[in-house]
Design a protein around this motif. Structure first.
Motif, PDB file in Angstrom:
ATOM      1  N   THR A 143     179.887 -26.635 -47.117  1.00 37.41           N
ATOM      2  CA  THR A 143     179.928 -27.162 -48.481  1.00 37.41           C
ATOM      3  C   THR A 143     179.145 -28.479 -48.559  1.00 37.41           C
ATOM      4  OG1 THR A 143     182.088 -28.190 -48.021  1.00 37.41           O
ATOM      5  CG2 THR A 143     182.102 -26.046 -49.108  1.00 37.41           C
ATOM      6  N   ARG A 157     176.383 -31.025 -49.568  1.00 31.78           N
ATOM      7  CA  ARG A 157     175.530 -31.164 -50.753  1.00 31.78           C
ATOM      8  C   ARG A 157     174.470 -32.225 -50.499  1.00 31.78           C
ATOM      9  NH1 ARG A 157     175.721 -29.808 -56.029  1.00 31.78           N
ATOM     10  NH2 ARG A 157     177.858 -28.999 -55.846  1.00 31.78           N
ATOM     11  N   ALA A 172     175.952 -26.408 -50.975  1.00 25.68           N
ATOM     12  CA  ALA A 172     176.682 -26.727 -52.204  1.00 25.68           C
ATOM     13  C   ALA A 172     175.779 -26.585 -53.420  1.00 25.68           C
ATOM     14  CB  ALA A 172     177.277 -28.125 -52.125  1.00 25.68           C
ATOM     15  N   SER A 197     178.089 -23.036 -52.966  1.00 28.45           N
ATOM     16  CA  SER A 197     179.043 -22.673 -51.907  1.00 28.45           C
ATOM     17  C   SER A 197     180.480 -23.100 -52.202  1.00 28.45           C
ATOM     18  CB  SER A 197     178.598 -23.273 -50.568  1.00 28.45           C
ATOM     19  OG  SER A 197     178.670 -24.685 -50.580  1.00 28.45           O
ATOM     20  N   GLU A 198     180.661 -24.144 -53.000  1.00 31.85           N
ATOM     21  CA  GLU A 198     182.038 -24.605 -53.239  1.00 31.85           C
ATOM     22  C   GLU A 198     182.843 -23.583 -54.035  1.00 31.85           C
ATOM     23  OE1 GLU A 198     181.368 -29.412 -53.356  1.00 31.85           O
ATOM     24  OE2 GLU A 198     180.326 -28.145 -54.826  1.00 31.85           O
ATOM     25  N   ARG A 212     183.587 -20.659 -51.774  1.00 31.55           N
ATOM     26  CA  ARG A 212     184.674 -20.966 -50.835  1.00 31.55           C
ATOM     27  C   ARG A 212     186.034 -20.851 -51.543  1.00 31.55           C
ATOM     28  NH1 ARG A 212     185.502 -26.888 -50.488  1.00 31.55           N
ATOM     29  NH2 ARG A 212     185.787 -26.255 -52.648  1.00 31.55           N
ATOM     30  N   SER A 225     186.386 -25.452 -45.286  1.00 28.97           N
ATOM     31  CA  SER A 225     185.105 -26.063 -45.604  1.00 28.97           C
ATOM     32  C   SER A 225     184.550 -26.719 -44.353  1.00 28.97           C
ATOM     33  CB  SER A 225     185.280 -27.157 -46.657  1.00 28.97           C
ATOM     34  OG  SER A 225     185.858 -26.619 -47.811  1.00 28.97           O
ATOM     35  N   PRO A 278     173.952 -20.026 -49.227  1.00 35.35           N
ATOM     36  CA  PRO A 278     175.178 -20.590 -48.663  1.00 35.35           C
ATOM     37  C   PRO A 278     175.603 -19.825 -47.402  1.00 35.35           C
ATOM     38  CG  PRO A 278     175.457 -19.995 -51.004  1.00 35.35           C
ATOM     39  CD  PRO A 278     174.181 -19.396 -50.548  1.00 35.35           C
TER      40      PRO A 278
END
Lengths: 124, 124
Positions: free
Chosen positions: B27, B29, B40, B44-45, B48, B67, B78
């Protein structure tokens, strides 16, 4: 060899390990006074920074040191887990980190005094 | 058996795996426009969060979704990596996550169309 071909199509061999040693340090932070505490509240961020720098200084090949979210063994933190072997440690000082890097990562051994075991189960 | 005892004192067996499936989702960024991009920035957040919820809904035993900081294969993100087997995936949609959870985590198989291989090397 049609059978082999069929098997190989369905279950290709896994690629070789991307990192020889993939180490995750929990850096989750809970509010002060939380019943479980947290690894960051116990100093894990500074220890992770030290571990990254020290691994580089030592020239250890194939290691990656990553931060991770809550690993859910908070009561025994600051915790780290090393894959692929899946060995967990509680590291609270720089000396602990040095010993894990030298004995486990460099020499392939273990540091029993710092290892978590199956008995280290979070309460409730 | 003094020899066995000596060996066992020095190299205790590793504890059993704490998590059967330990899944890490990057995650990290980076600022917009960074040459490497970041997981991110590629969503990806949210993926997740979806993966955590979906794993719970499916009732998969022994899985932990975490994470992680930068896994350094940003260009293919991701990305997620699943230990102890050390298999990497690029998951860009909820359907990708569903397939990884069902095929890899639940059924012990692989999802070749999403796997990273040793050829997926970040440039320069």
């Amino acid at each position: 060899m049609p059978d082999d071909a069929a098997v190989s199509r369905e279950t290709p061999a896994d690629p070789p390990p991307w990192f020889r040693v993939h180490l995750f340090a929990c850096t989750n932070r809970r509010p002060d006074g939380h019943r479980r505490g947290s690894c960051a509240a116990r100093g894990s961020e500074g220890l992770r920074d030290y571990m990254k720098a020290r691994a580089k200084e030592m020239g250890l090949p194939g290691i990656r040191v990553n931060s991770a979210g809550c690993l859910d063994r908070c009561e025994f933190g600051p915790v780290i887990v090393i894959y692929p072997e899946g060995v967990w440690y509680r590291a609270t000082t720089r000396e602990d980190i040095d010993e894990i890097l030298a004995t486990h990562v460099r020499d392939g051994g273990r540091v029993p005094r710092l290892m978590l075991t199956e008995k280290d189960v979070p309460p409730g």
